[in-house]
Each structure stands twice: as structure tokens, then as C-alpha cells.
Design an enzyme around this catalytic site. Sequence first.
Site, short mmCIF file in Angstrom:
data_model
loop_
_atom_site.label_atom_id
_atom_site.label_comp_id
_atom_site.label_asym_id
_atom_site.label_seq_id
_atom_site.Cartn_x
_atom_site.Cartn_y
_atom_site.Cartn_z
N ASP A 1 0.84 -1.19 0.00
CA ASP A 1 0.00 0.00 0.00
C ASP A 1 0.88 1.24 0.00
OD1 ASP A 1 1.10 0.18 2.52
OD2 ASP A 1 -0.81 0.18 3.60
N ASP A 21 1.48 4.54 2.28
CA ASP A 21 1.17 5.13 3.59
C ASP A 21 1.56 6.60 3.59
OD1 ASP A 21 0.59 2.50 5.02
OD2 ASP A 21 2.63 2.13 4.31
N ASP A 29 -3.24 4.47 2.61
CA ASP A 29 -3.59 4.83 4.00
C ASP A 29 -3.22 6.29 4.22
OD1 ASP A 29 -4.34 2.23 4.49
OD2 ASP A 29 -2.61 1.74 5.76
N1 DCT Z 1 2.69 -0.38 11.71
C1 DCT Z 1 2.96 -0.88 12.96
N2 DCT Z 1 2.08 -1.75 13.55
C2 DCT Z 1 0.96 -2.12 12.89
C3 DCT Z 1 0.68 -1.62 11.62
C4 DCT Z 1 1.58 -0.75 11.04
O1 DCT Z 1 3.97 -0.53 13.56
N3 DCT Z 1 0.12 -2.97 13.49
C5 DCT Z 1 3.63 0.57 11.10
C6 DCT Z 1 4.83 -0.13 10.57
C7 DCT Z 1 4.83 0.12 9.12
C8 DCT Z 1 3.78 1.17 8.88
O2 DCT Z 1 3.00 1.25 10.03
C9 DCT Z 1 2.96 0.91 7.67
O3 DCT Z 1 2.35 -0.37 7.76
P1 DCT Z 1 2.23 -1.31 6.49
O4 DCT Z 1 1.82 -0.53 5.31
O5 DCT Z 1 1.37 -2.44 6.88
O6 DCT Z 1 3.71 -1.88 6.34
P2 DCT Z 1 4.87 -1.51 5.35
O7 DCT Z 1 6.10 -1.63 6.14
O8 DCT Z 1 4.59 -0.22 4.68
O9 DCT Z 1 4.88 -2.69 4.32
P3 DCT Z 1 4.00 -2.91 2.99
O10 DCT Z 1 4.94 -2.88 1.88
O11 DCT Z 1 3.39 -4.25 3.18
O12 DCT Z 1 2.97 -1.83 2.92
MG MG Z 2 2.82 0.14 3.62
#
Ligand code: DCT
Ligand code: MG
Length: 397
Positions: A226, A228, A321
Site C-alpha cells: 500500500d 502510507d 492509508d
Molecule cells: N505499523 C505498525 N504496527 C501495525 C501496523 C503498522 O507498527 N500494526 C507501522 C509499521 C509500518 C507502517 O506502520 C505501515 O504499515 P504497512 O503498510 O502495513 O507496512 P509496510 O512496512 O509499509 O509494508 P508494505 O509494503 O506491506 O505496505
Molecule cells: Mg505500507
Amino acid sequence: GQPVEIERKHRLTLQKICVCKSPSPVVPSRVGVSQYACQRKTTLDNKNTLFTDAFEILAENYEFRENERSCLSFRQAASVLKSLTFTIAGMADVDGLPGFGDHIRAVIEDLIEDGESSKVSEVLNDEVYRSLKLFTTIFGVGLRTAEKWHRLGIRTLEEIKSNENLKFSKMQIAGLQHYEDILGGVRKAEADAVAMVVRDAVWTFLPDAVVTLTGGFRRGNKTGHDVDMLITSPIQGKEKELLHKVINLWKKQDLLLCHTIHESTMDEDNLPSKSVNLLDHFQKCFAILKSNQHRGEISSCDGPHDSRERGKRIWKAIRVDLVFCPFEQYAFALLGWTGSRQFERDLRRYASHEKKMMIDNHALYDKTKRVFVKCESEEEIFGHLGLEYIDPVERNA
Ligand code: DCT
Ligand code: MG
């Protein structure tokens, strides 16, 4: 940063944070490898993918089975291996690594001897694992729903789509509709294009707003699941007005495929939190946006059917997000939303176990001095925790 007076609101927020316990007893660490990810540098150059891929499958299976302890042990072990500058070649290489108990060593032994692990094969062939893995990749589907569908005898996406007895949330409907696009993930160029669309929309209403691409892309990843985005405003409280304006603009521009808003729960500390499964109290929006595939920008062209039936895919569905935070909490929100999850987990564990401090996405609290420590940058936060600064590209724990 200067220590500031305790603010009751923040203190209560911090008391709610769950600090994960170390899954295994502390073992004397192998030359300089800390048990905390926030004391290790972890780039994307993983020299131990054979082991970490296996561990992540086992950890996910434990997560599905709600065995939190084993899940964390395997995630921590994978994280330690990702930080090594060498490839594990024999069992002696594992000696002294923090948290490497018998279960983990057994899997490593299999992988070294046979190049594969029977435990991993077992999981990959397991019917429950396969269902839960498939179903939870659908946007809007959590573990509870996935389990329910599995119990109903459902095994494939087609069976989900054709089952007339199932009731879907609007997120799940969109998740199924755009399943392939979302599963395919996001490339960096697409993330940059989405970031620009977010900036354009936000700056229409608030030119001073700070709009930052966080998550895996800030850690240097070339792909992600996604996009962020963290948004704040130096003019106090101004960020609060943004989300609904942005959503209305995107609706007019026909860019939104689906969105769910979670209003801020920051001022509701006296109420039982309705958002126990969310990681912080910020206002946020989980959305699916249309992104132009060819021009690298979001398109407001035809609907999916027209364009796809003609064989031209004009846009791709992308998960986005949006997180809105008060300016004085920006450094904490940025650190939290940059991840990785393991890095965040260990930062909280380190602060609590080693420094008698508490950190979350909102604040840093010193339990000894009983003060909140104001921080304006990630560097300051690391400094106050007595940690060497770790660059985002080295937080891929
Ligand atoms: N995060 C966290 N705990 C969670 C959810 C999210 O600490 N329960 C933090 C860590 C990364 C950030 O928010 C964004 O989350 P994701 O988008 O799920 O992870 P990402 O590292 O960006 O990996 P992806 O490539 O899967 O989006
Ligand atoms: Mg992410």
C-alpha cells in the site's frame, strides 16, 4: 527537546500501549548482535532469505493459530537474520544469536541440510493455512471472517464470490472487485504518483501542510502492499479539517474506489477505546484509489469495465492509508508509520525494558522523571532513548 509537564491525556494514551514481552530468555548475544531491532542496522540486502522466508511462513501460521509467543519468536529470529552481513552456513553461525531456541535451530538445521524444511512444507500444504492466507489477502477481511468462511467449507475466491449467503462489508466488496490489482502490489513510481495526488489534494486546502510518504517506501522498498501517507500542519489543529475536504474532492474527480474513515480517538481517553485493533489514535482513512498506469498519475477516466473490456487498462486500483496527526506529534507518528513492524515492536520493548520509558506514535514518556519528552525529529527521539540514530533504509528489521 525540553522535558514538558505531564499531560494527563497523553499519559492515559501511553498506559494503554501493550509492550510486548521478550518471547524467549535473553541469551548472551553473538558478537554485537542486539536482541533489539532498534539497535541493529537492517538494510534491504537480506543475506538469509532462505531462512527468513521460512520463518515468516511459520510465524504467519502461528499468527493464524493465535500462538502469539511462537509467532513472535520466529518473527524476531527472522529479523535478527535480516541484519546479518553474512549468510548462515552452519549451526555454529547461529550460536549466541539472541532468541535462537531449539525450535528455531531445528528449522535452520533442516534448511542447511536439505535446503528445505519439512515444517514449512507441512504449513504450506495445510488446508487451514491456505484458506486463511488466501482470504486475509482480500482488503477488509480479517482473521475472524477468514476463519468463518473456512468453517463454512469455502476454499476459493470463486466460492466466496458466488456464495449468496455471505454478507460483505463495503471494503470487502471493493477488495474482491480489485483483488488482482491490490495483490499485485505497488511499485515505487506508482507510490510517488499517488503521493503527488495526495499532496495536490491536501495543498488545495492547506498549502502549508506537510505530506510525507512513509511505510515501506520510506525504508527504500521498491514495492509495497500500500501507500502510507502521513499528513500534518504547522498551523495548530488545521489538519483536522483536511480529510473530509480531500475525500469530497476525490469523489468529484472520480478517483475513489472505496474508503473508510476512522475519526481520531485522541480526546476519548476516558471512554473505552472502540479502536483496540488500531495502532494509534490518529484520524485516518483506508482507501482504494484509481492510479493511472501509463502516465504514472491518477486518472479520472472511464470506469473499469469500459476500459478493461476494450483490453486497455487505463487505471490500477491502489491501496492508500492516510494518517492525520497534530504537528507536535509528527516526529513520533513518522517514526511509528515508517516501520518496520518489528522495528517498532522492539523500539517499544527497548524503551520500556532498558530505559524505563514509554514510546508510542504520539509521545515519549520518561517514567523515572515523570515527564513527557518533547521531540521535533526522529533524531531527537533516538537521542532521548540513548540510541544511535538509525536511518529509515536501515530499519528493515
Ligand atoms: N505499523 C505498525 N504496527 C501495525 C501496523 C503498522 O507498527 N500494526 C507501522 C509499521 C509500518 C507502517 O506502520 C505501515 O504499515 P504497512 O503498510 O502495513 O507496512 P509496510 O512496512 O509499509 O509494508 P508494505 O509494503 O506491506 O505496505
Ligand atoms: Mg505500507
